[in-house]
Design an enzyme around this catalytic site. Structure first.
Site, mmCIF file in Angstrom:
data_model
loop_
_atom_site.group_PDB
_atom_site.id
_atom_site.type_symbol
_atom_site.label_atom_id
_atom_site.label_comp_id
_atom_site.label_asym_id
_atom_site.label_seq_id
_atom_site.Cartn_x
_atom_site.Cartn_y
_atom_site.Cartn_z
ATOM 1 C CG HIS A 175 13.502 16.211 -10.696
ATOM 2 N ND1 HIS A 175 13.690 16.395 -9.355
ATOM 3 C CD2 HIS A 175 12.377 16.897 -11.019
ATOM 4 C CE1 HIS A 175 12.711 17.173 -8.878
ATOM 5 N NE2 HIS A 175 11.906 17.496 -9.866
ATOM 6 C CG ASP A 196 15.008 13.417 -8.449
ATOM 7 O OD1 ASP A 196 15.529 14.537 -8.587
ATOM 8 O OD2 ASP A 196 13.776 13.247 -8.451
ATOM 9 C CD GLU A 207 9.015 19.577 -8.386
ATOM 10 O OE1 GLU A 207 8.279 19.975 -7.498
ATOM 11 O OE2 GLU A 207 9.983 18.809 -8.177
HETATM 12 C C1 ACM Z 1 6.520 15.695 -7.944
HETATM 13 O O1 ACM Z 1 6.146 15.637 -6.759
HETATM 14 N N1 ACM Z 1 7.462 16.549 -8.305
HETATM 15 C C2 ACM Z 1 5.942 14.859 -8.948
#
Ligand code: ACM
Ligand code: ZN
Length: 765
Positions: free
Chosen positions: A288, A200, A348
């Site tokens: 991410h 991440d 996201e």
């Molecule tokens: C997440 O909580 N962004 C999968």
């Protein structure tokens, strides 16, 4: 002498045969998850140094070894495993009629029979025996002498095939020993899928041979924003201290980080497999990904790493290098992990970067795509084709649905505020795993996602047909580690919620019962204590956040669990075992801050503080306002937290009959102020409560009555105020940061029932 010695000997034999053949009451047995079918019979079986297990196939050996190892550690002797029946009293038998992972267990004073059709079934039979043994079986060098289990017949099969737990290694890292410990918890409660979030923005945690900078540099950081918050919290709460073992001196600086080598990953996979657990890797892409882009900046649209408004800038999907890079990484991942699924994240993504990028826009045009969501789906499909060519299936967060799903992609549904993702996936014939943010995110505060809420949550949506329900492979809880900087804190976040998840994942919907579960939990806490797990206990019950009184008040406290002792302080100090012990209701005649805590042995509950406030009646206004509504002001992107929300000079208002978000659901960075009047029907003490995600504040006149401030998921807070009969000014402030919002307000008049704040008791000018 001789005679009496014989009698004594006979007596002791009889005492031991009495204890070993004692029939155990159902209330003394606690198996979680609850088995499908269980009958207690007469007597019990006693383990000894002479106990022998008979195994006749390879599937039985890991289960037998697990039991033998437990005894070796706790009792000081292993259970002998033999491939000849001889005088063995624990007998494994293959029974192909038993469903996958299911088992038949029959314990009598003389024998234990375990039947199953696969290795998992035998293993779960042993885990059930483990839970029938005293909790001290979890303790090294136990002083327990009576290793007996009750006679019982159990037939058991799981409800779901995916019974998962996820850990996030990027935001804060955990050691390989901690991973193994966690896998043992999963084994005990029959969970079978371990999802490792390995990469991440805040750190890359797995060795990739082709791109060494990912771990040489990408695994290390000076201080993340989460580290800063943890350090701040740690000043008053040591459970937020960042684990020192992950700090190292690198390039002359103290840096936080770490990663697993490919050899260590193999070790984890083997250890998990011995416990019937499959390890699923997650390499989050194309968002991410900052820890990779920092070191391979050609991956981004702008050739540098950065942040959008909420999320990091993703990899550019108009550059061929992104496709090569991600596939190179996945090539090493698929070689390493035997799992059928590879998780590619997909959540996201800041698509604004793609909107501004000529290469991304060209890709949209060249491939006849409608928008950036379809561009992401185009990327997903390319990755999926690659994974399929390696015999793997793609798994991703529910955003993978947005630009169109492939035939084979499997979705992890997490956004409660995007429920239709489940319908689309089911209609399209795609499988899914249910891991909703509001129920199964165990990094959430316990008060926001309490134990009972998790237990009562039904993962199959009501509107699903039987056919659609087949696409739900199972459930999973996640432990995002932004605010979990050490393993003790991880235990605290995970337990006892872990057991509620395990029961929903295994036990049929019909067999679940919260009252019965709570009774079994009282025994399970002893096992968690034996395992040295720092589990969460809610605070004392019966205490409001703010108590108002006129002359004096009596406060009664209740312990949250059985076998607990309550302590309290009234001098502002944090209570502990050295504080005053609560033995009878407390009386107050002066304003006091009451701090409470409860202990179960050495395990402490959450503390709870309440302001016990001596008040005078607030004077009412001599007005006749228009009843039935309040005025509501709404603003977007003006504030970051409710505590700073203030009405702008030229505020405009709507009239609303109920205090909620109506018409503004799903809007992020939303602020609201409700104002008007509240009618007190009689002079007396009034209670108000707000439930909000994120924060809210309720004032009567200038007096703050309910402080539900800060940014958080849905939490209810309450408070009291002394009011004269008549109209009083009321103001409610609210703020939603990100991730779905909620607001409701209730009140309770003196001698009345709790009710929603609406109708004739609210009014405006
Ligand atoms: C997440 O909580 N962004 C999968
Ligand atoms: Zn681009």
């Amino acid at each position: 002498m001789k005679y009496s010695a014989i009698i004594l000997l006979l007596l002791s034999v009889c005492i031991s045969c009495q204890t070993t053949s004692k029939t155990v009451a159902a209330t003394e047995i606690s198996i979680v998850p609850k088995p499908s079918d269980m009958v207690i019979t007469e007597g019990s079986y006693l383990f000894s140094k002479r106990t022998k297990i008979f195994v006749d196939n390879e599937n039985q050996k890991p289960a037998a070894k697990y039991l033998s190892d437990l005894f070796e550690k706790a009792a000081g002797y292993p259970i002998f495993i033999s491939e000849t029946k001889g005088n063995a009293t624990i007998i494994f038998t293959e029974d192909k009629s038993i469903k996958p992972e299911g088992y038949h267990l029959e314990i009598s004073p003389k024998k234990i029979n375990i039947k199953a059709s696969d290795a998992a079934g035998y293993f779960y039979g042993i885990q059930t025996i483990r839970q029938l043994l005293p909790p001290s079986i979890e303790t090294a060098n136990s002083i327990e002498k009576n290793w007996s289990v009750p006679s019982i017949v159990i037939n058991d099969t799981p409800r779901f095939s995916w019974r998962g737990m996820q850990m996030d290694f990027s935001r804060h890292f955990f050691s390989i020993d901690e991973v193994k410990t966690f896998l043992n918890y999963m084994a005990l409660y029959k969970l079978n899928t371990y999802h490792m979030h390995l990469t991440d923005d805040q750190g890359w945690r797995i060795e990739i041979k082709k791109y060494p900078l990912l771990t040489e540099k990408g695994a290390w950081r000076v201080e993340s924003s989460h580290d800063i918050t943890c350090n701040e919290l740690a000043k008053t709460d040591p459970s937020f201290i960042i684990d020192e073992q992950h700090y190292h001196n690198r390039e002359g600086q103290r840096m936080y980080g770490g990663f697993f080598t490919q050899e260590q990953i193999k070790e984890i996979i083997t250890y998990a497999a011995e416990r019937q657990i499959e390890v699923i890797p997650e390499i989050d892409m194309p968002g991410h990904l900052k820890s990779a882009i920092d070191n391979y900046p050609y991956l981004s649209c702008t050739n540098e790493a950065g942040w959008g408004e909420l999320f990091s800038s993703p990899a550019c999907l108009g550059k061929e290098t992104t496709y090569e890079f991600t596939k190179d990484i996945l090539a090493e991942i698929v070689d390493l992990f035997p799992s059928k699924y590879v998780h590619i994240g997909g959540d996201e993504v800041n698509i604004e970067s793609w909107k501004k990028c000529p290469l991304c826009q060209k890709a949209i045009k060249d491939h006849h795509l409608k928008n950036e969501h379809e561009l992401q789906s185009f990327f997903n499909r390319d990755i999926e084709t690659f994974l399929n060519s390696k015999g793997k299936r793609l798994l991703g967060w529910d955003e993978i649905v947005e630009g169109g799903l492939s035939k084979d992609g499997t979705m992890m549904w997490w956004r409660n505020w995007a429920p239709t993702m489940r319908d689309i996936a089911a209609k399209h014939g795609n499988d899914m795993i249910i891991t909703p943010c509001f129920e199964y995110y165990f990094d959430a505060k316990h008060e926001a996602t309490p134990f009972e809420k998790i237990y009562q949550y039904e993962p199959i949506p009501e509107n699903f047909t039987k056919e659609q329900a087949k696409h739900i492979l199972g459930i999973q809880a996640n432990l995002w580690s932004e605010m979990i900087p050490n393993f003790k804190r991880l235990q605290f976040q995970a337990f006892p919620r872990f057991l509620a998840l395990a029961e929903t994942s295994w036990t049929s919907k019909e067999d679940k019962n919260y009252d019965d579960f709570q009774k079994r939990m009282n025994l399970q806490y002893k096992r968690l204590e034996a395992l040295n797990i720092q589990y969460h206990i809610p605070p004392v019950t019966g205490l409001k956040d703010k108590v108002a009184f006129l002359d004096k008040v009596t406060i009664e406290l209740n312990a949250p669990l059985e076998d607990m002792v309550i302590y309290y302080s009234t001098d502002g100090t944090t209570p502990s075992k050295t504080s005053k012990k609560y033995t009878a209701p407390l009386e107050f005649s002066q304003t006091t801050t009451l701090n409470t805590i409860a202990y179960r042995g050495n395990v402490a509950s959450e503390t709870k503080a309440a302001l016990i406030e001596k008040q005078n009646y607030l004077e009412s206004l001599n007005i006749t306002p228009k009843t039935g509504a309040l005025q509501r002001w709404t603003g977007v992107k003006q504030f970051k937290i409710v505590d700073s929300v203030a009405l702008p000079k030229n505020a405009t208002y709507q009239f609303v009959t109920v205090i909620n978000l109506a018409g503004n659901e799903g809007i992020e960075q939303l602020s609201m102020v409700f104002k008007g009047y509240f009618y007190a029907e009689a002079e007396g003490l009034y209670e108000f409560a707000t439930k909000s995600d994120d924060g809210s504040l309720l004032f009567i006149g200038d007096k703050m009555v309910v402080d539900n401030g800060g940014n958080h998921s849905a939490i209810e807070k309450n408070g009291m105020v002394a009011l004269q009969k008549g109209w009083h000014p009321i103001t409610i402030k609210y703020h939603e940061a990100t991730g779905g919002g909620e607001l409701s307000v209730s009140f309770k008049a003196p001698n009345g029932e709790k009710q929603v704040l609406k109708g004739n008791v609210i009014a405006h000018d």
